[in-house]
Structure formats: C-alpha cells, structure tokens
Design an enzyme around this catalytic site. Structure first.
Site, PDB file in Angstrom:
ATOM      1  N   HIS A   1       0.835  -1.202   0.000  1.00 46.64           N
ATOM      2  CA  HIS A   1       0.000   0.000   0.000  1.00 46.64           C
ATOM      3  C   HIS A   1       0.878   1.265   0.000  1.00 46.64           C
ATOM      4  O   HIS A   1       0.519   2.284   0.576  1.00 46.64           O
ATOM      5  CB  HIS A   1      -0.946  -0.005   1.197  1.00 46.64           C
TER       6      HIS A   1
HETATM    7  C1  LIG Z   1      -0.782  -8.523  -2.768  1.00 46.98           C
HETATM    8  C2  LIG Z   1      -1.436  -7.178  -2.856  1.00 46.98           C
HETATM    9  C3  LIG Z   1      -2.765  -7.042  -2.473  1.00 46.98           C
HETATM   10  C4  LIG Z   1      -3.379  -5.798  -2.548  1.00 46.98           C
HETATM   11  N1  LIG Z   1      -4.721  -5.704  -2.278  1.00 46.98           N
HETATM   12  C5  LIG Z   1      -5.350  -4.520  -2.458  1.00 46.98           C
HETATM   13  C6  LIG Z   1      -6.766  -4.432  -2.328  1.00 46.98           C
HETATM   14  O1  LIG Z   1      -7.449  -5.406  -2.051  1.00 46.98           O
HETATM   15  N2  LIG Z   1      -7.347  -3.216  -2.528  1.00 46.98           N
HETATM   16  C7  LIG Z   1      -6.612  -2.098  -2.845  1.00 46.98           C
HETATM   17  O2  LIG Z   1      -7.201  -1.019  -2.983  1.00 46.98           O
HETATM   18  N3  LIG Z   1      -5.284  -2.169  -2.978  1.00 46.98           N
HETATM   19  C8  LIG Z   1      -4.640  -3.354  -2.825  1.00 46.98           C
HETATM   20  N4  LIG Z   1      -3.291  -3.426  -3.014  1.00 46.98           N
HETATM   21  C9  LIG Z   1      -2.587  -2.201  -3.365  1.00 46.98           C
HETATM   22  C10 LIG Z   1      -2.870  -1.798  -4.796  1.00 46.98           C
HETATM   23  O3  LIG Z   1      -2.652  -2.902  -5.645  1.00 46.98           O
HETATM   24  C11 LIG Z   1      -1.963  -0.633  -5.153  1.00 46.98           C
HETATM   25  O4  LIG Z   1      -2.190   0.424  -4.240  1.00 46.98           O
HETATM   26  C12 LIG Z   1      -2.256  -0.084  -6.526  1.00 46.98           C
HETATM   27  O5  LIG Z   1      -2.393  -1.112  -7.480  1.00 46.98           O
HETATM   28  C13 LIG Z   1      -1.123   0.850  -6.909  1.00 46.98           C
HETATM   29  O6  LIG Z   1      -1.345   1.361  -8.193  1.00 46.98           O
HETATM   30  P1  LIG Z   1      -0.328   2.385  -8.832  1.00 46.98           P
HETATM   31  O7  LIG Z   1      -0.893   2.735 -10.158  1.00 46.98           O
HETATM   32  O8  LIG Z   1      -0.034   3.440  -7.838  1.00 46.98           O
HETATM   33  O9  LIG Z   1       1.068   1.606  -8.990  1.00 46.98           O
HETATM   34  P2  LIG Z   1       1.474   0.172  -9.543  1.00 46.98           P
HETATM   35  O10 LIG Z   1       0.382  -0.792  -9.487  1.00 46.98           O
HETATM   36  O11 LIG Z   1       2.755  -0.156  -8.853  1.00 46.98           O
HETATM   37  O12 LIG Z   1       1.773   0.446 -11.080  1.00 46.98           O
HETATM   38  C14 LIG Z   1       2.978   0.985 -11.509  1.00 46.98           C
HETATM   39  C15 LIG Z   1       3.346   0.390 -12.848  1.00 46.98           C
HETATM   40  O13 LIG Z   1       4.526   1.034 -13.302  1.00 46.98           O
HETATM   41  C16 LIG Z   1       5.464   0.069 -13.765  1.00 46.98           C
HETATM   42  N5  LIG Z   1       6.788   0.649 -13.566  1.00 46.98           N
HETATM   43  C17 LIG Z   1       7.494   0.759 -12.422  1.00 46.98           C
HETATM   44  N6  LIG Z   1       8.662   1.390 -12.646  1.00 46.98           N
HETATM   45  C18 LIG Z   1       8.684   1.684 -13.971  1.00 46.98           C
HETATM   46  C19 LIG Z   1       9.631   2.326 -14.809  1.00 46.98           C
HETATM   47  N7  LIG Z   1      10.773   2.786 -14.335  1.00 46.98           N
HETATM   48  N8  LIG Z   1       9.353   2.454 -16.128  1.00 46.98           N
HETATM   49  C20 LIG Z   1       8.174   1.970 -16.644  1.00 46.98           C
HETATM   50  N9  LIG Z   1       7.250   1.333 -15.887  1.00 46.98           N
HETATM   51  C21 LIG Z   1       7.494   1.217 -14.562  1.00 46.98           C
HETATM   52  C22 LIG Z   1       5.196  -1.156 -12.907  1.00 46.98           C
HETATM   53  O14 LIG Z   1       5.638  -2.339 -13.545  1.00 46.98           O
HETATM   54  C23 LIG Z   1       3.680  -1.095 -12.757  1.00 46.98           C
HETATM   55  O15 LIG Z   1       3.018  -1.763 -13.809  1.00 46.98           O
HETATM   56  C24 LIG Z   1      -2.637  -4.657  -2.966  1.00 46.98           C
HETATM   57  C25 LIG Z   1      -1.308  -4.796  -3.349  1.00 46.98           C
HETATM   58  C26 LIG Z   1      -0.705  -6.043  -3.302  1.00 46.98           C
HETATM   59  C27 LIG Z   1       0.730  -6.167  -3.740  1.00 46.98           C
END
Ligand SMILES: Cc1cc2nc3c(=O)[nH]c(=O)nc-3n(C[C@H](O)[C@H](O)[C@H](O)COP(=O)(O)OP(=O)(O)OC[C@H]3O[C@@H](n4cnc5c(N)ncnc54)[C@H](O)[C@@H]3O)c2cc1C
Length: 503
Positions: free
Chosen positions: A438
C-alpha cells in the site's frame, strides 16, 4: 538513440496510469504507455501458493536496501496492470474525514487539497470501470454515495457465522466492496486463489483486464512493454519535461511528448524523479520542495488468523465482510482505530516462507482451520520516512511507520473481538515494508509548493506538463485500501487533460 513521439506519454500501466489512458484514448491524442514489465503469463502457477509465495515466481528480482544497509527483495510486481494483477480486489472509497486534517495519537494526518466531493463522481466512474460489487447503506462510516454498480457478493456459511458473531457484539459488519466478476453470467469460478494471486479467468477486476485490454483494441493507444523509464529530461529553463529516457529491452530510447503522466508506483515514481536531477533541478525533477521520496507510508497491516481447532474453513471466496465500527477510534481510545476486513484464504504454503521453522503439517493445519482477517490502520506521514538513491543507483528504503503504538492497541482489541466471535486462538502477523503493497505519499499533493510536489490535480508545482497519478500523490494514507482512490483521482486528472485538449 531511437526516438518516439507521442501527444501524451504515460509511464506505468497500473491503476493510476491506466485510468488516465482510459480518459484520453479517443480524444484524438496519440497516447503512448511505457511499462517496464510484460503481460503476466496465464499459467497454472498463477494460483499455486508454492510458486507465488515459496518460489516468489512473479516478484521482481531487484534488490533494495533498508536504512541499516540490509538487502531485501521487495514485494514489487512489474507486469501490465501493475499491482492490481495480484491485489485483493477490495475497492473502498476513502471516508469524508480522510480528506481533512486529523490529530491521531499526538500526530497529524494532513488535509488534502481536494475534498471527498471532488472525487465522488470519479469514485462512481472507477467503480463502474472495475465492476465493483457491494451494498450501500450498511457501512456506518460510508460517505454519501449512490448504489454500487453490482450487488454485493453473498457470504459463504463460515463468513456468515463470523458476521453473526460480530453483530452479537453490537458491531455492524457490512458487505465488503469487491471488484470480482462474480454472479450470474460472471467469470469468477470461486477457485480459492484470489487475494495475492493472479486470476486465470479474467474475473479479477485488474487494470489490464478491465481497462487496458479494451483500450488496446483501439487505434490511438500504444503500449510499449519491457520498457523501463530511467529519467525525465527538462528543457534548459528547467520548466517543462521534454523527454523520457528509457531502456526498451535494454536498448536506450528517447520518448518525446508535450505532456507526461508519471505513474510507476509511489516508490518507483519518486526514484525516477530523483534520478532525473540535472543542473536546472539539482534535487530532482518536481522536487524544489525537497519532499520527493519523503513521507513514505504503507499502512499498518496486521493479519489475524482466528482458529477454531475443531472446524475446517472451507470458504472459497472469503472477502465479503468488513467492519468500520472502529474507524474513528475505540471507545475511550480515539487513537486506536482502523478498518477490519477479510483476507483471502491463508494456506500453509503462504505461511511457511515467513516462518521457515514451522513444521509443514502444522502450517497446513493452521491454514485449514483459520478464518483470516486484516487489521488496517492509518500510517501517519513522517518527513524522514523516505526512499532515496544512493551512489551506484542503489535504492534505500528508510521506512518509519507513524502511529504503530495506536495500531497495536487496535489489534489487541480486534483479537478480543475475534475471540468473542468464537475463535479461541487468534494468531497475528505484521506485514512490513518488505511488502510495500500500500505504498504511498512519496510525491505528495498539497496547496503549498514549499511543502508538496503536486497540486490538487496531481500536476507538478514546478513543471506544468508533468502529472503524477500513482499512490505517490496521497498526502495521507487513510485506513482503507488505496486502489479505488488512486483510480478516481487519475480519472479526474485524465478528464482535466482531455478537457484541455478540447478546441
Ligand atoms: C498482494 C497485494 C494485495 C493488494 N490488495 C489490495 C486491495 O485489495 N485493494 C486495494 O485497494 N489495494 C490493494 N493493493 C494495493 C494496490 O494494488 C496498489 O495500491 C495499486 O495497485 C497501486 O497502483 P499504482 O498505479 O499506484 O502503482 P502500480 O500498481 O505499482 O503500477 C505501476 C506500474 O509502473 C510500472 N513501472 C514501475 N517502474 C517503472 C519504470 N521505471 N518504467 C516503466 N514502468 C514502470 C510497474 O511495472 C507497474 O506496472 C494490494 C497490493 C498487493 C501487492
């Protein structure tokens, strides 16, 4: 170096980046998404606890370091769809109070530059997009809202009994909002592997399945996989981002566009901004305030296993119940607060990697006889809690959780609640920053450019053509899962960018 041009470049294909793409594709803009990972293969190991937890098949092989210099392999997953590929599908809206400043146990949860009302229509859109199931009117802290897009997923018998045990104590368990395609005509097969596993049947509401696959069928959206952005390049004045430098399958490329949307996840986005330091921005891009990489939060997360030694828990999909009765504090102890929600089924193969000394049969027995819940409290922001780059591009995560003592009191109370609900033995496991599931706060929003990196529309105070829409923008973590809030704010940013393009 190869160079690519686009109208809007989105870095990262997680819940934040894909929501912006969803809003922009079809506007006439050439939208290019850069993603360091690839499509997650659909294979039997997706739902195999030994492969996912024992072999850590899908986790990054990157190594980070804690503040004492100890190396660890973080629980980071780099695939199209980001962390939603493995997330637990709990799709909560933050409460109205989460957007206001609150004093908790002598510390402060800061105010947001936007209120619940700003996000409400985008929460509704995000719930629609992800196919969230739930029932309005039962959660005692629920903010104003209309009906959920789909009816709540019904409890299985063991969870229904838990609900009765909680209600008998005067608590108000409610159906947990969940993004699973369950119900008549739905694709969910109740396969028993959902939270922390990838779905083989397209039933999990993840960013790839619900958002990106439909966009890829359209002409003006391009997804470059296996393309890791290393740094952003500013113009000579240091005002505008003019390019991103990336490695596409290890080969350097340059990507140019008038608009950049960074959404690489809270930690990686901060690292990209810090790595982009140059003469015009010596502390890093978007970092005149010095806050980038700071205020790292991750929630206080404790798993509780309620054991009934003589009963086997045969639930297939347990994530149908939550309680928010203590969201604003325990009676007589306002600081001890948070949400309690069901975890997915915990199995022996998931326990053993964390407790290698535990005999396998005992771990399996615990898995079969437990009902598993998650206690979640707000992690309060600390300026010294941070991620930074050390010489040699080493990543240091110096995480300082805020409000641990209050969370411990909350957990103690919940253990009593579970015992009274019929579980004589309640075990606990605290999740740490090694699994930064998170992660948030590292590129915080705020009104004051001296104290924050982004304005209320996630635009960098320092650079008008840069937005950051992943969990990094959260000024506070609330005590609820972040994905729906990230999606809602990213949809809001996407709507703003689209409106700006309109003639
Ligand atoms: C096991 C698990 C269970 C969870 N359960 C829940 C839940 O039930 N409900 C909930 O609300 N949240 C949950 N979460 C948290 C939630 O998944 C995250 O808060 C959310 O998906 C984050 O989204 P984001 O877009 O911020 O980042 P991310 O999902 O991290 O997306 C970032 C993307 O950028 C890519 N990336 C990274 N660095 C680079 C780079 N340098 N160049 C190009 N691409 C890059 C990554 O590969 C990724 O695809 C959970 C997380 C996990 C791990």
């Amino acid at each position: 170096m190869d160079s690519i041009q686009a109208d809007v470049v989105i870095i990262g294909s997680g819940v934040g980046g894909s929501a912006v793409a969803h809003r922009l594709v079809g506007s006439g803009a050439r939208v290019l998404m850069l993603e360091r990972g690839d499509f997650l293969p659909n294979e039997s190991q997706n739902s195999d606890a030994r492969a996912v937890f024992g072999e850590q098949r899908y986790k990054t092989r990157d190594i980070w370091f804690d503040a004492r210099g100890a190396a660890f392999r973080p629980g980071q997953y780099y695939h199209v769809g980001g962390h939603t590929k493995f997330y637990g599908t709990a799709m909560f809206r933050f409460r109205e109070s989460d957007f206001a400043a609150t004093a908790i146990d002598g510390m402060t949860s800061p105010a947001w530059p936007i209120g619940y009302g700003d996000l409400a229509p985008f929460y509704a859109e995000a719930e629609q997009l992800y196919g969230v199931r739930g029932a309005a009117g039962f959660d005692p802290t629920e903010p104003p809202r209309d009906a959920f897009p789909h009816a709540a997923i019904p409890h299985e018998p063991v969870i229904a009994r838990l609900a009765e045990g909680l209600a008998a104590q005067g608590l108000r368990p409610f159906p947990m909002p969940s993004a699973v395609d369950y119900g008549p005509g739905g694709t969910c097969r109740r396969c028993d592997s959902c939270d922390a596993f990838a779905c083989r049947f397209g039933a999990k509401g993840d960013a790839e399945t619900r958002v990106l696959r439909p966009l890829l069928a359209q002409g003006d959206f391009r997804l470059e996989r296996r393309t890791e952005v290393r740094r952003l390049i500013l113009d000579d004045q240091g005002r505008h981002v003019v390019a991103a430098e990336a490695l596409r399958e290890g080969v350097p490329i340059r990507v140019e566009a008038p608009v950049f949307v960074l959404s690489a996840g809270a930690i990686n986005s901060a690292l990209i901004l810090l790595r982009s330091a140059c003469d015009a921005a010596p502390a890093g891009v978007a970092n005149r305030s010095g806050v980038v990489g700071r205020y790292l939060m991750n929630h206080h997360l404790t798993g509780l296993m309620g054991i009934r030694p003589l009963a086997v828990n045969d639930t297939r999909f347990p994530k149908t119940l939550a309680i928010n009765d203590f969201y604003h504090g325990l009676p007589g102890d306002e600081g001890a607060r948070g949400n309690m929600q069901m975890l997915g089924n915990i199995r022996g193969a998931m326990i053993r990697p964390a407790y290698p000394a535990l005999p396998g049969p005992l771990a399996d027995w615990l898995g079969r006889h437990s009902v598993d819940v998650l206690a979640m409290s707000e992690d309060l922001p600390d300026r010294d809690s941070r991620v930074r780059l050390l010489p040699g591009d080493r990543v240091e995560v110096d995480y300082r959780p805020g409000g641990t003592a209050a969370h411990d009191r909350f957990v103690r109370h919940l253990r009593g609640v579970l015992r009274r609900a019929g579980f004589p033995l309640v075990l606990r496991h605290r999740f740490g920053i090694q699994a930064p599931s998170h992660q948030c706060g590292t590129v915080r929003m705020g009104h004051d450019p001296a104290q924050s990196a982004l304005d209320g529309l996630c635009r960098a105070h320092d650079h008008p053509n840069l937005h950051v829409v992943d969990g990094g923008f959260l000024p506070s973590s609330a005590a609820l899962n972040p994905a729906l809030t990230i999606a809602a704010q990213a949809l809001r940013v996407g709507a703003h960018l689209r409106a700006r393009r309109a003639p």
